[in-house]
Design a protein around this motif. Structure first.
Motif, PDB file in Angstrom:
ATOM      1  N   UNK B  35       0.817  -1.203   0.000  1.00  0.00           N
ATOM      2  CA  UNK B  35       0.000   0.000   0.000  1.00  0.00           C
ATOM      3  C   UNK B  35       0.857   1.261   0.000  1.00  0.00           C
ATOM      4  N   UNK B  36       2.173   1.088   0.043  1.00  0.00           N
ATOM      5  CA  UNK B  36       3.062   2.234   0.104  1.00  0.00           C
ATOM      6  C   UNK B  36       3.349   2.738  -1.312  1.00  0.00           C
ATOM      7  N   UNK B  37       2.880   3.956  -1.585  1.00  0.00           N
ATOM      8  CA  UNK B  37       3.045   4.503  -2.938  1.00  0.00           C
ATOM      9  C   UNK B  37       4.515   4.592  -3.326  1.00  0.00           C
ATOM     10  N   UNK B  38       5.385   4.839  -2.326  1.00  0.00           N
ATOM     11  CA  UNK B  38       6.810   4.991  -2.625  1.00  0.00           C
ATOM     12  C   UNK B  38       7.398   3.740  -3.262  1.00  0.00           C
ATOM     13  N   UNK B  39       6.792   2.579  -2.986  1.00  0.00           N
ATOM     14  CA  UNK B  39       7.347   1.335  -3.524  1.00  0.00           C
ATOM     15  C   UNK B  39       7.236   1.276  -5.046  1.00  0.00           C
ATOM     16  N   UNK B  40       6.389   2.134  -5.621  1.00  0.00           N
ATOM     17  CA  UNK B  40       6.235   2.140  -7.082  1.00  0.00           C
ATOM     18  C   UNK B  40       7.354   2.913  -7.766  1.00  0.00           C
ATOM     19  N   UNK B  41       8.005   3.808  -7.036  1.00  0.00           N
ATOM     20  CA  UNK B  41       8.906   4.750  -7.682  1.00  0.00           C
ATOM     21  C   UNK B  41      10.172   4.119  -8.253  1.00  0.00           C
ATOM     22  N   UNK B  42      10.770   3.186  -7.499  1.00  0.00           N
ATOM     23  CA  UNK B  42      12.025   2.586  -7.976  1.00  0.00           C
ATOM     24  C   UNK B  42      11.814   1.846  -9.293  1.00  0.00           C
ATOM     25  N   UNK B  43      10.821   0.927  -9.361  1.00  0.00           N
ATOM     26  CA  UNK B  43      10.601   0.255 -10.652  1.00  0.00           C
ATOM     27  C   UNK B  43      10.246   1.234 -11.769  1.00  0.00           C
ATOM     28  N   UNK B  45      11.122   4.396 -12.021  1.00  0.00           N
ATOM     29  CA  UNK B  45      12.295   5.180 -12.433  1.00  0.00           C
ATOM     30  C   UNK B  45      13.181   4.389 -13.387  1.00  0.00           C
ATOM     31  N   UNK B  46      13.410   3.115 -13.034  1.00  0.00           N
ATOM     32  CA  UNK B  46      14.258   2.269 -13.905  1.00  0.00           C
ATOM     33  C   UNK B  46      13.585   2.094 -15.262  1.00  0.00           C
ATOM     34  N   UNK B  47      12.295   1.704 -15.226  1.00  0.00           N
ATOM     35  CA  UNK B  47      11.577   1.463 -16.490  1.00  0.00           C
ATOM     36  C   UNK B  47      11.465   2.750 -17.298  1.00  0.00           C
ATOM     37  N   UNK B  48      11.208   3.861 -16.604  1.00  0.00           N
ATOM     38  CA  UNK B  48      11.100   5.147 -17.288  1.00  0.00           C
ATOM     39  C   UNK B  48      12.421   5.550 -17.930  1.00  0.00           C
ATOM     40  N   UNK B  49      13.522   5.266 -17.250  1.00  0.00           N
ATOM     41  CA  UNK B  49      14.840   5.565 -17.793  1.00  0.00           C
ATOM     42  C   UNK B  49      15.098   4.783 -19.073  1.00  0.00           C
ATOM     43  N   UNK B  50      14.742   3.496 -19.030  1.00  0.00           N
ATOM     44  CA  UNK B  50      14.960   2.642 -20.202  1.00  0.00           C
ATOM     45  C   UNK B  50      14.085   3.103 -21.369  1.00  0.00           C
ATOM     46  N   UNK B  51      12.792   3.296 -21.085  1.00  0.00           N
ATOM     47  CA  UNK B  51      11.886   3.666 -22.193  1.00  0.00           C
ATOM     48  C   UNK B  51      12.201   5.066 -22.717  1.00  0.00           C
ATOM     49  N   UNK B  52      12.621   5.950 -21.813  1.00  0.00           N
ATOM     50  CA  UNK B  52      12.971   7.312 -22.236  1.00  0.00           C
ATOM     51  C   UNK B  52      14.198   7.314 -23.129  1.00  0.00           C
ATOM     52  N   UNK B  53      15.215   6.515 -22.739  1.00  0.00           N
ATOM     53  CA  UNK B  53      16.442   6.449 -23.534  1.00  0.00           C
ATOM     54  C   UNK B  53      16.159   5.857 -24.914  1.00  0.00           C
ATOM     55  N   UNK B  99      -1.162  -0.846 -13.817  1.00  0.00           N
ATOM     56  CA  UNK B  99      -1.542   0.404 -14.480  1.00  0.00           C
ATOM     57  C   UNK B  99      -0.810   1.592 -13.858  1.00  0.00           C
ATOM     58  N   UNK B 100      -0.750   1.619 -12.514  1.00  0.00           N
ATOM     59  CA  UNK B 100      -0.153   2.773 -11.828  1.00  0.00           C
ATOM     60  C   UNK B 100       1.353   2.862 -12.076  1.00  0.00           C
ATOM     61  N   UNK B 101       2.022   1.713 -11.982  1.00  0.00           N
ATOM     62  CA  UNK B 101       3.474   1.744 -12.220  1.00  0.00           C
ATOM     63  C   UNK B 101       3.742   2.050 -13.696  1.00  0.00           C
ATOM     64  N   UNK B 102       2.819   1.649 -14.566  1.00  0.00           N
ATOM     65  CA  UNK B 102       2.945   1.973 -15.993  1.00  0.00           C
ATOM     66  C   UNK B 102       2.838   3.470 -16.239  1.00  0.00           C
ATOM     67  N   UNK B 103       1.852   4.093 -15.608  1.00  0.00           N
ATOM     68  CA  UNK B 103       1.677   5.551 -15.752  1.00  0.00           C
ATOM     69  C   UNK B 103       2.925   6.287 -15.253  1.00  0.00           C
ATOM     70  N   UNK B 104       3.426   5.860 -14.069  1.00  0.00           N
ATOM     71  CA  UNK B 104       4.628   6.511 -13.523  1.00  0.00           C
ATOM     72  C   UNK B 104       5.833   6.306 -14.446  1.00  0.00           C
ATOM     73  N   UNK B 105       5.959   5.093 -14.975  1.00  0.00           N
ATOM     74  CA  UNK B 105       7.070   4.808 -15.906  1.00  0.00           C
ATOM     75  C   UNK B 105       6.977   5.722 -17.119  1.00  0.00           C
TER      76      UNK B 105
END
Lengths: 155, 198
Positions: B35-43, B45-53, B99-105
């Motif tokens: 239930x901790x929203x912060x737990x979504x950020x690490x995955x 960030x990594x996924x967002x970095x890869x897809x962004x690059x 869905x949520x981790x996807x949006x953040x990514x």
């Protein structure tokens, strides 16, 4: 055919209408580009589709805004939302597998419009229900405070 | 036995919604790591970095022309990474979390793609004059509306506006497609309750 109706609440019905409307606008834009000759729509979709003329359906002599495979995916999703097709994991796995096989086959020996269209349509039909459910779960979860209670003023 | 937080009705262990009032049941206990929203950020960030690059590097970025492949894949990668951190693994990842981790990514990916894209844009701006850009556009879209062409050329002459427009565009589009990627990964990875509640 089973539907989502049995698990929808008032908020879910609104979300369904919103999602269906968004999908209709998206698909409408794909058709509107060749009809109205709107380059801005072509430019928008060019970031998510190769738009190769020879791999696209045509309307009034002009290509649609996206290729056949993409068109089939989006219209399949729109159809699934319209009939409220229930999400099925086996169907999604089948659709992804079929698209993978079709994608490889298209580069090796069979590259037909009909196979591209069918694989896209199947994926759109299979995925739409999951996207709706995932979106609903996400929004419901975001409205829930840590104590497990739903915020009263949540939209 | 789980109960609905809204109406108190009993819920099955796998239920995601109360069948009496429709309230989301959730799958994690309050205060648990899930239930901790912060737990979504690490995955994310990594996924967002890869897809962004992947979405910013010239030539490689064309992968997004195949049904927004990098964005969808980035969302799926985020969901996979999130699932790996969960006690039950990604096989029990709820669609909503995918869905949520996807949006953040997608959000992070949009920002990363825009930042990585800046030097490439500057390089292109210095290396090409407006006439060359116009020629390239006319080659890609011969029937382009002259007014639209004019606006694109104005955009290319002011890199800051171009970067800001790219940022908004990337963030919205990548979030949308990465969300779909996250959901589809959660679905095919074995969301056990997905079929039962349908």
């Amino acid at each position: 055919m089973s539907t989502l109706a049995s698990v929808t609440g008032p908020g879910a019905a609104r979300l369904h209408t919103l999602l269906w409307s968004a999908a209709a606008v998206w698909c409408g834009a794909i058709l509107l580009a060749p009809i109205a000759g709107l380059d801005s729509i072509y430019a928008f979709f060019s970031t998510i589709c190769h738009q190769m003329t020879e791999r696209s359906w045509h309307l009034g002599g002009e290509p649609l805004a996206v290729c056949i495979r993409c068109t089939a995916i989006y219209f399949g999703a729109l159809a699934a939302l319209a009939v409220r097709l229930a999400p099925r994991t086996w169907l999604l796995r089948l659709a992804l597998g079929a698209m993978g096989v079709e994608f490889i086959a298209a580069r090796l020996w069979i590259d037909w419009e009909v196979t591209r269209a069918l694989s896209g349509l199947l994926l759109g039909l299979a995925a739409a229900g999951f996207v709706e459910r995932g979106l609903r779960e996400m929004l419901d979860r975001r409205r829930t405070v840590p104590s497990g209670r739903v915020l009263e003023n949540a939209p | 036995m789980r109960t609905c937080s809204q109406c108190g009705a009993r819920l099955a262990d796998s239920a995601q919604y109360c069948m009496q009032c429709g309230t989301a049941a959730g799958t994690s206990a309050p205060g648990s790591p899930e239930s901790d929203t912060a737990s979504y950020f690490r995955p994310a960030l990594i996924a967002g970095g890869v897809l962004g690059a992947l979405s910013a590097i010239p030539i490689v970025q064309w992968g997004n022309c195949i049904c927004c492949m990098w964005a969808v894949g980035g969302g799926a990668l985020g969901a996979w990474l999130l699932g790996r951190e969960r006690p039950g693994g990604w096989a029990t990842l709820p669609l909503g979390d995918g869905a949520f981790v996807g949006v953040l990514s997608g959000l992070f990916g949009g920002v990363v793609a825009t930042i990585i894209g800046i030097p490439f844009r500057l390089l292109a701006a210095f290396a090409m004059d407006p006439a060359e850009i116009e020629e390239l556009i006319l080659e890609a879209a011969p029937g382009i509306d002259p007014e639209l062409l004019e606006r694109i050329l104005q955009f290319s002459e002011s890199p800051l506006i171009f970067v800001l427009a790219s940022l908004v565009f990337n963030v919205i589009l990548f979030s949308l497609f990465a969300m779909v990627g996250g959901i589809l990964f959660a679905a095919i990875a074995g969301n056990k309750g997905a079929d039962k509640t349908g």
